[in-house]
Design a protein around this motif. Sequence first.
Motif, PDB file in Angstrom:
ATOM      1  N   VAL A  91       0.837  -1.201   0.000  1.00 37.08           N
ATOM      2  CA  VAL A  91       0.000   0.000   0.000  1.00 37.08           C
ATOM      3  C   VAL A  91       0.871   1.250   0.000  1.00 37.08           C
ATOM      4  N   GLU A  92       1.887   1.280   0.883  1.00 38.24           N
ATOM      5  CA  GLU A  92       2.770   2.437   0.942  1.00 38.24           C
ATOM      6  C   GLU A  92       3.554   2.594  -0.363  1.00 38.24           C
ATOM      7  N   ARG A  93       3.957   1.468  -0.938  1.00 38.52           N
ATOM      8  CA  ARG A  93       4.705   1.551  -2.196  1.00 38.52           C
ATOM      9  C   ARG A  93       3.835   2.152  -3.297  1.00 38.52           C
ATOM     10  N   GLY A  94       2.565   1.760  -3.335  1.00 40.63           N
ATOM     11  CA  GLY A  94       1.678   2.325  -4.342  1.00 40.63           C
ATOM     12  C   GLY A  94       1.563   3.836  -4.200  1.00 40.63           C
ATOM     13  N   ARG A  95       1.447   4.316  -2.951  1.00 39.60           N
ATOM     14  CA  ARG A  95       1.354   5.759  -2.734  1.00 39.60           C
ATOM     15  C   ARG A  95       2.651   6.464  -3.107  1.00 39.60           C
TER      16      ARG A  95
END
Length: 561
Positions: free
Chosen positions: A143-147
């Motif tokens: 999730v953090e990587r996507g952001r």
Amino acid sequence: MSSAPSPVAHERRTAPADRRWLVLVVVAVAQLMVVLDATIVNIALPSAQRALGFPNSDRQWIVTAYALAFGSLLLVGGRLGDMFNRKWVFITGLIGFALASAVGGAAGSFVVLVTARALQGVFGALLAPSALGTLVSTFQDPVERGRAFGVFGSVAAGGGGIGLILGGLLTQYLSWRYCLFVNLVFAAIAVTGALAYIRTTRPAARPRMDWPGTVLACAGLFLIVFGFSHAETAGWTSALTIGCLVLGPVLLAAFAVAEERTSHPLLPLRVLVDRTRGGSYAAVFISGIAIFGTFLFLTYYLQLVRGERPLTTGLLFLPMIGCILISSNVASIVLLLRVGPRVLISLGMLLGAGGMVYLSRLSATSSYLTGVLPALLILGVGFGMIFAPAINTATTGVRRADSGVASALVNTMQQVGGSIGTSALSTVALTATASYLAAHHTSPLAPAIAATHGYTMAFSVSAGLLGFGCIVSLILLPSRRRLAELRRAAAGPVTTAPGAQAPVAPAPAVVSAHPASAHPASAHPASAQPGFEAIPVALCSCSPVVSPPRESTAAPAILPR
């Protein structure tokens, strides 16, 4: 784009969340500096030409020197990031880019300015892959990587528009030199942040550099670009022109032979010979020729023929940038899975050709609203339909071991296409201008009309190239059904929990710049093929970032590593 970091000798704990987001800020500042430099200099170019007094036949080298160095060395920059400490490769790229910018801003001659631009390209090729590699190694949570990648991709896509406005402001109210000096500010912020927040990683096994292949590829590309440029002043029958245009392809052929025989190739040929990827690279290459020429010649038309000020010129280009951003997201997110890359990219080529044909009707007295704006809108929609789907298609179904080079080649093809196109189209434009002046030199408006005639000839050639690109796309690119097959093959079999329904294969499988070397094969069984991201580093690669698939509750998560 580069590969991600190689395996490190000792695993480090994940950085605290606040540190990770500060690393993102540092990397985004560095990326913004590289991306906006592609357009900020275009706006300043007419003022720089007046100040330094170099002829029209030399002006394209200001653009070409940067694009050629950047594009031809991207693969090398990625490999160096894998070989050495990535943090210090990143900082070296920042400092080198800043110093080259300072030399260019203080340049008192054309030669110094071109040399500085080439050095910017060299250090940019070192910096951009290291920036992406740092981001990949910092964010592990899906999730953090996507952001994080969303922010990074937005900076890459929007940097071109920022460069147009900032270049106009600095040139109009200060000096064209500040378009280069401003990089010192960005670099100082990024270096300070890198020293404070980016962690040090050392490769456990240092990969080897393919030096023979590197020399052959760079020399071959340089000779081809120089041959086209030399034809402007010496003609197509000059011995040096012919020699360069013959020897350049010979060296590239030797590069292909060398890559086939070496055990550590800089560019595995299997990446190029695949029909789907080859068609995608051809689309990006042809489009790169056209869009670089559009910015160069329209900038001169608006400032020198129509008399627009630098800031106004930058603002007048924004409709095209906006259409590229909107069209690329709609094409990649909504349309690509529904109609396939063959239809999308071919239609984008047709729209681009139509926009170029429209520009070829310009006259010295044409207005912006009726003569330029419609073409910019058409070109923006068309280029958006080409670049984003081409990036995604070029990196679909690629081997894990080739994921880094496949992603890097997208940007390399665009930059090399832009450098070759700028040289070739400048030759066409200046030859047409000289021919017109020879026949109509008595008219008071002859210089402006002749310059416009040269620009329109370049637009006509670009239209023909994009028409050819449409044919190539129809022949080589896959249909929607074939693209789905490639993605299913890339995803591999997915193991489901007992009694659970088999999940749908993740899509789209877009590769990132991080290679398999960063993650041992044993750590990634076929059932856990990760999702990847393709991140643009240049103005025209306005590809939306494709985030990794979300974790499924019915089956093991498919996580990027």
